[in-house]
Design a protein around this motif. Structure first.
Motif, PDB file in Angstrom:
ATOM      1  N   ASN A  13       0.853  -1.264   0.003  1.00  0.00           N
ATOM      2  CA  ASN A  13      -0.014   0.078  -0.125  1.00  0.00           C
ATOM      3  C   ASN A  13       0.781   1.277   0.181  1.00  0.00           C
ATOM      4  N   HIS A  14       0.772   2.001  -0.930  1.00  0.00           N
ATOM      5  CA  HIS A  14       1.268   3.314  -1.015  1.00  0.00           C
ATOM      6  C   HIS A  14       0.280   4.467  -1.131  1.00  0.00           C
ATOM      7  N   THR A  15      -0.692   4.401  -0.468  1.00  0.00           N
ATOM      8  CA  THR A  15      -1.897   5.356  -0.195  1.00  0.00           C
ATOM      9  C   THR A  15      -2.667   5.424  -1.441  1.00  0.00           C
ATOM     10  N   GLN A  16      -3.731   6.103  -1.500  1.00  0.00           N
ATOM     11  CA  GLN A  16      -4.647   6.101  -2.394  1.00  0.00           C
ATOM     12  C   GLN A  16      -4.198   7.134  -3.643  1.00  0.00           C
ATOM     13  N   ARG A  17      -3.549   8.172  -3.429  1.00  0.00           N
ATOM     14  CA  ARG A  17      -3.539   9.400  -4.357  1.00  0.00           C
ATOM     15  C   ARG A  17      -2.257   9.843  -4.429  1.00  0.00           C
ATOM     16  N   HIS A  18      -1.291   9.046  -3.631  1.00  0.00           N
ATOM     17  CA  HIS A  18       0.012   9.806  -3.591  1.00  0.00           C
ATOM     18  C   HIS A  18       0.250  11.068  -3.280  1.00  0.00           C
ATOM     19  N   LEU A  19      -0.287  11.580  -2.214  1.00  0.00           N
ATOM     20  CA  LEU A  19      -0.052  12.931  -1.971  1.00  0.00           C
ATOM     21  C   LEU A  19       0.605  12.970  -0.648  1.00  0.00           C
ATOM     22  N   ASP A  20       1.085  14.114  -0.369  1.00  0.00           N
ATOM     23  CA  ASP A  20       1.702  14.279   1.236  1.00  0.00           C
ATOM     24  C   ASP A  20       0.999  13.658   2.273  1.00  0.00           C
ATOM     25  N   VAL A  21       0.909  12.383   2.546  1.00  0.00           N
ATOM     26  CA  VAL A  21       0.139  11.955   3.814  1.00  0.00           C
ATOM     27  C   VAL A  21       0.497  12.415   4.908  1.00  0.00           C
ATOM     28  N   ASN A  22       1.997  12.771   5.091  1.00  0.00           N
ATOM     29  CA  ASN A  22       2.207  13.298   6.763  1.00  0.00           C
ATOM     30  C   ASN A  22       1.674  14.476   7.039  1.00  0.00           C
ATOM     31  N   ALA A  23       1.458  15.453   5.952  1.00  0.00           N
ATOM     32  CA  ALA A  23       0.819  16.719   5.979  1.00  0.00           C
ATOM     33  C   ALA A  23      -0.611  16.868   6.214  1.00  0.00           C
ATOM     34  N   MET A  24      -1.312  15.709   6.052  1.00  0.00           N
ATOM     35  CA  MET A  24      -2.717  15.548   5.994  1.00  0.00           C
ATOM     36  C   MET A  24      -3.490  15.829   7.511  1.00  0.00           C
ATOM     37  N   SER A  25      -4.776  15.975   7.737  1.00  0.00           N
ATOM     38  CA  SER A  25      -5.350  15.605   8.710  1.00  0.00           C
ATOM     39  C   SER A  25      -5.576  14.483   9.091  1.00  0.00           C
ATOM     40  N   GLU A  26      -5.653  13.925  10.369  1.00  0.00           N
ATOM     41  CA  GLU A  26      -5.992  12.517  10.787  1.00  0.00           C
ATOM     42  C   GLU A  26      -7.078  11.877   9.893  1.00  0.00           C
ATOM     43  N   THR A  27      -8.477  12.719   9.693  1.00  0.00           N
ATOM     44  CA  THR A  27      -9.192  12.079   8.982  1.00  0.00           C
ATOM     45  C   THR A  27      -8.902  11.675   7.301  1.00  0.00           C
ATOM     46  N   ASP A  28      -8.035  12.694   6.595  1.00  0.00           N
ATOM     47  CA  ASP A  28      -7.533  12.621   5.504  1.00  0.00           C
ATOM     48  C   ASP A  28      -6.506  11.658   5.166  1.00  0.00           C
ATOM     49  N   ALA A  29      -5.457  11.565   6.285  1.00  0.00           N
ATOM     50  CA  ALA A  29      -4.595  10.670   5.948  1.00  0.00           C
ATOM     51  C   ALA A  29      -5.134   9.249   6.221  1.00  0.00           C
TER      52      ALA A  29
END
Length: 258
Positions: free
Chosen positions: A129-145
């Motif tokens: 798993n490399h996330t759904q959209r390949h965005l900066d996951v560390n910078a996201m809110s808890e819900t979005d991450a």
């Protein structure tokens, strides 16, 4: 690397991508640019038997950057995104050398090319798993991450019967404490990092990709590479040949850590 080495790398790359589309251009962050032509629908039903899922390794940290240094093994890990012809070329070249790799797939890429999930597994490789959209996951809110991790996990489960063997955060070497916690909640006991960066996403040329890998790799290394770049395709034969010359075997991350 000598001039003859460079010529060899470039010839190898040209041969591997012949007959298939070249890699879509990608930004330095690793996300492909340019529109992707629509593909015919592909069945998303998993094959008989669920694919391997995550494992806990009690002696390993929550974030794993390398395996045991006293074994002649390395893990080549690929960020799964980009033109499928290039992905297939890389997988085929690894298999011709008797190598097994780890692919951390982006969920939106699996939406475009669902057949590649089974292609990876049928080759004996790890799929994660490399996330759904390949965005900066560390910078996201808890819900979005959490949604990014769960979105890719759901696609992997639908396609293969499991959430995949590993999780790697997108656009980061290591997960933030929050993302590490969210990954564990999603079912991944460990986050997969790496200790060797090929820098192939900067398109430095095949000889530079090979130098970056071979100049740093040693027993236990986890190497970061990418699907979707012609430089990676061109560099891979020489990388695998040199690893073999050094007595280092390219195995899945599960084999490396286990």
């Amino acid at each position: 690397m000598t001039t003859s080495d460079r010529r060899y790398l470039l010839r190898a790359g040209a041969g591997l991508v012949a007959g298939g589309a070249c890699a879509a251009a990608c930004s330095p962050s690793g996300s492909p640019s340019g529109a992707v032509a629509p593909r015919a629908p592909v069945s998303t039903a998993p094959s008989a038997g669920a694919a391997p899922g995550p494992r806990a390794f009690p002696r390993q940290p929550a974030q794993i950057a390398h395996g045991p240094r006293d074994r002649p093994r390395v893990a080549l890990t690929f960020h799964g995104q980009g033109e499928p012809a290039v992905a297939r070329a890389l997988l085929g070249e690894a298999e011709r050398h008797g190598a097994r790799v780890t692919v951390l797939a982006v969920g939106s890429w699996l939406d475009e090319y669902p057949d590649l999930a089974r292609r990876i597994l049928d080759g004996g490789h790890d799929l994660g798993n490399h996330t759904q959209r390949h965005l900066d996951v560390n910078a996201m809110s808890e819900t979005d991450a959490a949604a990014e991790i769960a979105g890719c996990a759901e696609r992997l489960r639908r396609l293969t019967g499991s959430i995949g063997t590993w999780f790697r955060p997108s656009r980061a070497v290591r997960a933030s404490p929050l993302v590490e916690t969210l990954a564990r909640r999603a079912g991944y006991p460990h986050v997969l990092s790496y200790d060797v960066d090929s820098l192939d996403f900067t398109s430095p040329g095949a000889p530079a990709v090979a130098r970056n890998v071979l100049g740093q790799v040693r027993g236990g290394s986890v190497v970061s590479l990418h699907f979707g770049y012609a430089d990676t395709v061109a560099a891979l034969p020489a990388v695998l040949d040199e690893l073999a010359r050094r007595g280092l075997h390219a195995v899945t991350t599960t084999e490396l850590i286990g």
